[in-house]
Design an enzyme around this catalytic site. Structure first.
Site, PDB file in Angstrom:
ATOM      1  CE  LYS A  51      -1.458 -14.997  11.879  1.00  0.00           C
ATOM      2  NZ  LYS A  51      -0.894 -13.794  11.281  1.00  0.00           N
ATOM      3  CD  GLN A  95       2.248 -11.987  11.478  1.00  0.00           C
ATOM      4  OE1 GLN A  95       1.692 -13.065  11.266  1.00  0.00           O
ATOM      5  NE2 GLN A  95       1.622 -10.971  12.035  1.00  0.00           N
ATOM      6  CG  ASP A 118      -3.405 -11.977   6.117  1.00  0.00           C
ATOM      7  OD1 ASP A 118      -4.096 -12.378   7.067  1.00  0.00           O
ATOM      8  OD2 ASP A 118      -2.224 -11.612   6.229  1.00  0.00           O
TER       9      ASP A 118
END
Ligand code: NAP
Length: 284
Positions: A51, A95, A118
């Site tokens: 990322k 995460q 997300d």
């Protein structure tokens, strides 16, 4: 046709790089994505590095906050609260999975939904199901981007999604439904699975079992999107949920693993970060 997420990602990232290059003169800065990693799970570390690298490629500022696996939930909430209040942070991603002592739902809910790149925050999930503007989870968004890039007509097609997780199966099914596909969602309790999957003109597979979908489960000419990321038990290499070698000659379009949906997930994270940045600046 083998639909390469790697190639599509490269062209999407090139377009984003141009778009972002214009932001400092237009808005005074570039988008800023903050990724929080708790612990040192090797897969999570590798995703977080991916990322950061992808952000750098398009000119998005990336900050990775690495925390000990023993970090308390309170400490993590405090960090998120600080990032929520920081006007120069556009996207916050924690995460997953988190260590067992931390309640993932509590953490996701703590992220300001306008910075939830997300698309997991309940307000974004609700907005998706209410057909309101929202941040859509990166993997299902990537699937739609791939189908569009391949010129697959979705409207009116019979789509079958195997998997009903909150992060892949359900939102993927909803996006296909919104594009006027006739959608069936299958799961571990589905009876006569192969009978259903053989009816699919578009088959999305998100199970997490190496090469679970065999050639007899796919009808000739189907479009097959393989979301699975597994280790082949024999070779240890990455493989999908679909028996690629057996199905590729039969399918009209198929995504490989690796190099399919995976890169598109990261690219759609960048797309979401840019969207959050732009929404904020347009709202000012
Ligand atoms: P998950 O939360 O474990 O969900 C798996 C789904 O598959 C569940 O709905 C489960 O049914 C269903 N399932 C399990 N065994 C089945 C069977 N024998 N027949 C039919 N359905 C079955 O997994 P996930 O998070 O959605 O991820 C799925 C896969 O995609 C994993 O390999 C994951 O690593 C991969 N993934 C890839 C990306 C990417 O960027 N490429 C992103 C996210 C996930 P029940 O609901 O009945 O249990």
């Amino acid at each position: 046709m083998i639909l390469s997420g790697k190639e599509l990602s490269a062209s999407m990232k090139a377009a984003m790089r141009e778009q972002v290059a214009d932001f400092p003169s237009r808005y005074g800065r570039v988008p800023h994505l903050v990724v929080i990693l708790v612990g040192d799970d090797p897969a999570s570390c590798s995703y977080v590095r991916g990322k950061a690298k992808a952000s750098e490629e398009v000119g998005i500022k990336n900050t990775t906050i690495t925390l000990e696996s023993t970090t308390s939930q309170e400490k993590l909430l405090e960090i998120i609260s600080g990032l929520n209040a920081d006007d120069e942070v556009d996207g916050i991603l924690v995460q997953l999975p988190l260590p067992g002592h931390i309640d993932e739902s509590r953490i996701i809910e703590a992220i300001d939904h306008s910075k939830d790149v997300d698309g997991f925050h309940p307000l974004n999930v609700a907005a998706l199901w209410n057909k309101q503007p929202c941040t859509v989870a990166c993997t299902p968004l990537g699937i739609i981007r791939m189908l569009d890039a391949a010129g697959v007509e979705i409207a009116g097609k019979r789509a079958v999604v195997i998997g009903r997780s909150q992060i892949v199966g359900l939102p993927a099914a909803k996006l296909l439904l919104d594009r006027n596909a006739t959608v069936t969602i299958c799961h571990s309790r589905t009876k006569n699975l192969a009978e259903i999957t053989r009816q699919a003109e578009i088959l999305v597979v998100a199970i997490g079992r190496p090469r679970f979908v065999t050639a007899d489960m796919v009808s000739p000419g189907a479009v097959v999107i393989d979301v699975g990321v597994n280790r082949d038990p024999e070779t240890g290499k990455l493989c999908g949920d679909v028996d690629f070698a057996a199905i590729e000659p039969k399918a009209s379009v198929i995504t490989p693993v690796p190099g399919g949906v995976g890169p598109m997930t990261i690219t759609c994270l960048l797309e979401n970060t840019i969207s959050c940045f732009l929404s904020k600046h347009k709202a000012l």
